[in-house]
Design a protein around this motif. Structure first.
Motif, PDB file in Angstrom:
ATOM      1  N   PHE A  17       0.911  -1.056  -0.006  1.00 19.04           N
ATOM      2  CA  PHE A  17      -0.129   0.138   0.178  1.00 19.04           C
ATOM      3  C   PHE A  17       1.096   1.240   0.133  1.00 19.04           C
ATOM      4  N   ALA A  18       0.365   2.630  -0.489  1.00 23.07           N
ATOM      5  CA  ALA A  18       1.146   3.350  -0.782  1.00 23.07           C
ATOM      6  C   ALA A  18       1.197   4.308   0.631  1.00 23.07           C
ATOM      7  N   PRO A  19       2.318   5.098   0.918  1.00 25.10           N
ATOM      8  CA  PRO A  19       2.240   5.649   2.414  1.00 25.10           C
ATOM      9  C   PRO A  19       1.100   6.679   2.225  1.00 25.10           C
ATOM     10  N   TRP A  29      17.090  18.951  -2.308  1.00 26.82           N
ATOM     11  CA  TRP A  29      16.851  17.774  -2.871  1.00 26.82           C
ATOM     12  C   TRP A  29      15.528  18.017  -3.449  1.00 26.82           C
ATOM     13  N   VAL A  30      15.119  16.935  -4.610  1.00 24.31           N
ATOM     14  CA  VAL A  30      13.863  16.731  -5.018  1.00 24.31           C
ATOM     15  C   VAL A  30      13.481  15.521  -4.722  1.00 24.31           C
ATOM     16  N   ARG A  31      12.123  15.004  -4.841  1.00 24.64           N
ATOM     17  CA  ARG A  31      11.736  13.810  -4.685  1.00 24.64           C
ATOM     18  C   ARG A  31      10.699  13.314  -5.742  1.00 24.64           C
ATOM     19  N   PRO A  32      11.229  12.525  -6.852  1.00 25.41           N
ATOM     20  CA  PRO A  32      10.349  11.945  -7.626  1.00 25.41           C
ATOM     21  C   PRO A  32       9.503  10.704  -7.033  1.00 25.41           C
ATOM     22  N   ASN A  33       8.414  11.132  -7.200  1.00 26.03           N
ATOM     23  CA  ASN A  33       7.029   9.970  -6.747  1.00 26.03           C
ATOM     24  C   ASN A  33       6.807   9.182  -7.878  1.00 26.03           C
ATOM     25  N   PHE A  34       6.567   7.859  -7.730  1.00 32.35           N
ATOM     26  CA  PHE A  34       6.455   7.129  -8.966  1.00 32.35           C
ATOM     27  C   PHE A  34       5.346   6.039  -8.674  1.00 32.35           C
ATOM     28  N   ASP A  35       4.755   5.645  -9.595  1.00 30.53           N
ATOM     29  CA  ASP A  35       3.783   4.419  -9.301  1.00 30.53           C
ATOM     30  C   ASP A  35       3.400   3.947 -10.705  1.00 30.53           C
ATOM     31  N   ALA A  36       3.007   2.576 -10.554  1.00 32.55           N
ATOM     32  CA  ALA A  36       2.574   1.951 -11.869  1.00 32.55           C
ATOM     33  C   ALA A  36       1.421   1.098 -12.065  1.00 32.55           C
ATOM     34  N   ALA A  37       0.649   0.934 -12.819  1.00 33.56           N
ATOM     35  CA  ALA A  37      -0.237  -0.075 -13.211  1.00 33.56           C
ATOM     36  C   ALA A  37      -0.022  -1.091 -14.112  1.00 33.56           C
ATOM     37  N   ALA A  75       6.457  -3.745 -13.502  1.00 29.77           N
ATOM     38  CA  ALA A  75       6.091  -2.443 -13.712  1.00 29.77           C
ATOM     39  C   ALA A  75       6.705  -1.540 -12.633  1.00 29.77           C
ATOM     40  N   GLU A  76       6.748  -1.729 -11.599  1.00 28.94           N
ATOM     41  CA  GLU A  76       7.257  -0.909 -10.639  1.00 28.94           C
ATOM     42  C   GLU A  76       8.617  -0.363 -10.758  1.00 28.94           C
ATOM     43  N   ALA A  77       9.430  -1.601 -11.057  1.00 29.13           N
ATOM     44  CA  ALA A  77      10.818  -1.195 -11.433  1.00 29.13           C
ATOM     45  C   ALA A  77      11.054  -0.651 -12.562  1.00 29.13           C
ATOM     46  N   GLY A  99       8.242   5.556  -3.839  1.00 32.40           N
ATOM     47  CA  GLY A  99       7.144   4.610  -4.437  1.00 32.40           C
ATOM     48  C   GLY A  99       6.318   3.960  -3.342  1.00 32.40           C
ATOM     49  N   ASN A 100       5.466   3.048  -4.007  1.00 28.69           N
ATOM     50  CA  ASN A 100       4.825   2.257  -2.831  1.00 28.69           C
ATOM     51  C   ASN A 100       5.114   0.831  -2.949  1.00 28.69           C
ATOM     52  N   SER A 101       6.261   0.583  -3.465  1.00 34.26           N
ATOM     53  CA  SER A 101       6.796  -1.028  -3.736  1.00 34.26           C
ATOM     54  C   SER A 101       7.485  -1.439  -2.269  1.00 34.26           C
ATOM     55  N   ALA A 102       7.336  -2.074  -1.519  1.00 31.14           N
ATOM     56  CA  ALA A 102       8.025  -2.547  -0.680  1.00 31.14           C
ATOM     57  C   ALA A 102       9.482  -3.378  -0.869  1.00 31.14           C
ATOM     58  N   VAL A 103       9.380  -3.980  -1.885  1.00 32.03           N
ATOM     59  CA  VAL A 103      10.453  -4.577  -2.588  1.00 32.03           C
ATOM     60  C   VAL A 103      11.587  -3.794  -3.071  1.00 32.03           C
ATOM     61  N   LEU A 104      11.059  -2.609  -3.782  1.00 30.99           N
ATOM     62  CA  LEU A 104      12.090  -1.930  -4.561  1.00 30.99           C
ATOM     63  C   LEU A 104      12.739  -0.823  -3.705  1.00 30.99           C
TER      64      LEU A 104
END
Length: 105
Positions: A17-19, A29-37, A75-77, A99-104
């Motif tokens: 789940f997303a934070p 600094w900047v923060r790129p937020n990403f998500d995939a479907a 997709a998340e990678a 991002g919202n991937s616990a693995v990446l």
């Protein structure tokens, strides 16, 4: 032509789940937020990247569509790699990705 209703019915979410709250990056600094479907029936993914500064203000955004994506982790990678590439291409050197991937992450 792709039917949007069909896409919505076949969307597969990511493995985590997303934070709940966005956290600001440190100064300079900047923060790129990403998500995939992932759309299983098409074996394709859509993804987006939003770059915000340390005040939370939108700096840039992009999205993309990629075919031949077999699973949600792929997709998340891909979205993660796109976020890094996008920030680099914009000239940012101090980057914290989110991002919202616990693995990446």
């Amino acid at each position: 032509m792709v039917n949007l209703d069909t896409l919505l019915l076949h969307r597969v979410g990511s493995e985590a789940f997303a934070p709940l709250f966005w956290k600001a990056p440190t100064d300079l600094w900047v923060r790129p937020n990403f998500d995939a479907a992932l759309f299983i029936n098409l074996q394709a993914a859509s993804a987006g990247v939003v770059v915000r500064n340390n005040e939370g203000l939108l700096s840039r955004s992009t999205c993309f569509w990629k075919e031949q994506i077999p699973c949600p982790l792929s997709a998340e990678a891909l979205a993660f790699a796109q976020a890094i590439r996008f920030a680099r291409d914009l000239g940012f050197r101090w980057v914290e990705t989110e991002g919202n991937s616990a693995v990446l992450l």
